[in-house]
Design a protein around this motif. Sequence first.
Motif, PDB file in Angstrom:
ATOM      1  N   GLN A   1       0.829  -1.200   0.000  1.00 12.31           N
ATOM      2  CA  GLN A   1       0.000   0.000   0.000  1.00 12.31           C
ATOM      3  C   GLN A   1       0.865   1.253   0.000  1.00 12.31           C
ATOM      4  O   GLN A   1       0.602   2.207  -0.751  1.00 12.31           O
ATOM      5  N   LEU A   2       1.908   1.267   0.817  1.00 11.58           N
ATOM      6  CA  LEU A   2       2.811   2.423   0.875  1.00 11.58           C
ATOM      7  C   LEU A   2       3.537   2.622  -0.452  1.00 11.58           C
ATOM      8  O   LEU A   2       3.661   3.760  -0.942  1.00 11.58           O
ATOM      9  N   ALA A   3       4.006   1.527  -1.050  1.00 15.47           N
ATOM     10  CA  ALA A   3       4.713   1.635  -2.329  1.00 15.47           C
ATOM     11  C   ALA A   3       3.804   2.195  -3.420  1.00 15.47           C
ATOM     12  O   ALA A   3       4.230   3.034  -4.230  1.00 15.47           O
ATOM     13  N   LEU A   4       2.556   1.761  -3.451  1.00 14.32           N
ATOM     14  CA  LEU A   4       1.623   2.277  -4.456  1.00 14.32           C
ATOM     15  C   LEU A   4       1.325   3.754  -4.229  1.00 14.32           C
ATOM     16  O   LEU A   4       1.221   4.529  -5.194  1.00 14.32           O
ATOM     17  N   ARG A   5       1.213   4.175  -2.980  1.00 15.51           N
ATOM     18  CA  ARG A   5       0.952   5.592  -2.709  1.00 15.51           C
ATOM     19  C   ARG A   5       2.131   6.468  -3.115  1.00 15.51           C
ATOM     20  O   ARG A   5       1.954   7.624  -3.500  1.00 15.51           O
ATOM     21  N   LEU A   6       3.325   5.907  -3.019  1.00 15.03           N
ATOM     22  CA  LEU A   6       4.523   6.654  -3.416  1.00 15.03           C
ATOM     23  C   LEU A   6       4.788   6.556  -4.920  1.00 15.03           C
ATOM     24  O   LEU A   6       5.749   7.151  -5.413  1.00 15.03           O
ATOM     25  N   GLY A   7       3.961   5.792  -5.621  1.00 20.10           N
ATOM     26  CA  GLY A   7       4.140   5.640  -7.060  1.00 20.10           C
ATOM     27  C   GLY A   7       5.239   4.677  -7.459  1.00 20.10           C
ATOM     28  O   GLY A   7       5.650   4.659  -8.624  1.00 20.10           O
ATOM     29  N   ASP A   8       5.709   3.874  -6.503  1.00 21.98           N
ATOM     30  CA  ASP A   8       6.789   2.915  -6.784  1.00 21.98           C
ATOM     31  C   ASP A   8       6.162   1.575  -7.167  1.00 21.98           C
ATOM     32  O   ASP A   8       6.110   0.639  -6.360  1.00 21.98           O
TER      33      ASP A   8
ATOM     34  N   ARG B   1       8.422  -1.682  -6.904  1.00 20.26           N
ATOM     35  CA  ARG B   1       8.556  -2.241  -5.552  1.00 20.26           C
ATOM     36  C   ARG B   1       7.261  -2.932  -5.123  1.00 20.26           C
ATOM     37  O   ARG B   1       7.290  -3.989  -4.488  1.00 20.26           O
ATOM     38  N   ALA B   2       6.124  -2.347  -5.474  1.00 23.84           N
ATOM     39  CA  ALA B   2       4.842  -2.965  -5.128  1.00 23.84           C
ATOM     40  C   ALA B   2       4.712  -4.337  -5.785  1.00 23.84           C
ATOM     41  O   ALA B   2       4.250  -5.296  -5.153  1.00 23.84           O
ATOM     42  N   ARG B   3       5.121  -4.444  -7.049  1.00 17.97           N
ATOM     43  CA  ARG B   3       5.093  -5.742  -7.723  1.00 17.97           C
ATOM     44  C   ARG B   3       5.998  -6.754  -7.029  1.00 17.97           C
ATOM     45  O   ARG B   3       5.623  -7.923  -6.830  1.00 17.97           O
ATOM     46  N   LEU B   4       7.214  -6.314  -6.647  1.00 18.53           N
ATOM     47  CA  LEU B   4       8.163  -7.200  -5.985  1.00 18.53           C
ATOM     48  C   LEU B   4       7.613  -7.703  -4.654  1.00 18.53           C
ATOM     49  O   LEU B   4       7.711  -8.895  -4.337  1.00 18.53           O
TER      50      LEU B   4
END
Length: 307
Positions: A102-109, A112-115
């Motif tokens: 959730q944090l990675a998606l909010r940061l647009g990363d 990292r979210a996929r990983l």
Amino acid sequence: MSLFSLIAVFLIEQFKPLDYRRIVAEPLGAWAGFVESRFNAGGRHHGIAGWLVAVALPVVLLGLLYLALHTLNPLLGWVLNVGVLYLTMGFRQFSHHYTEIQLALRLGDLDRARLLLAEWQDRSTQGMSAREVARLSIEGALGASHRHVFAVLLWFILLPGPCGALLYRLALIVRDRWTADSPAEHNEFPAFARRVFGIIDWLPLRTTAAAFAVVGDFEDAVHCWRTQPAMWPDRDLGIVLASGAGALGVQLGGSVVDEGEVSDRADLGLGDPADVDFMQSAVGLVWRATVLWMLLLFLLGLASLAG
């Protein structure tokens, strides 16, 4: 005592998160594999005998231990309850991965979210969009909240001491391990484990779905629960996912990139497509359902005292 045990486990988990895979899943999986290696001759009766040794025997032994400790001192029985619950249930089995995604998606990363999703669900996530990552994360969280919290808690209430919690966890691990190790159609060894777990999980699936409906959009949750699970690959878990999606007002399921190819899945839920905002809504749904369970335990405790 059940409510106090649950509160204690939640508090311990916050201060000392459990490495579930290393401490619980791998040892119990090794135990299931050991029993399978001794009993698996391909027949259904071999599977029955193996299940009795792998699951029923440890549960009975734990029940006898609890009875002895509780007779000696009720506090010792309570400590055993807390210890077994700590090992067999908990939000940390999925909340850490979910929060990081959730944090990675909010940061647009998105990379990292996929990983993180790939590590959590042990699947290929290459080429997935942010919406697909959010959708699979919500599905994983709803399913894990059932497997690691609500189902274990229900069986903990139904059977004396910690027997129910161990029964559910062992039955699930044995079913998954034996099914994965014996995929051939002519091998009937895992058939009994699959059937018994289906019986064990029948009531928990419906109580989890009902809890999601009560604390969310009741009408849509019930509608999705009644009409959509039959189209899901795992029809049983589809009950929880459909109810949760309806309660949230979000669309789950649908096509997703799997191993580099587009995999078509049935649609679950109603409303808007899943995104990172719905991930936070799913957290709220699970916590509201947990509070509902704790309230019910409190009322049951009051009724027991009054009786």
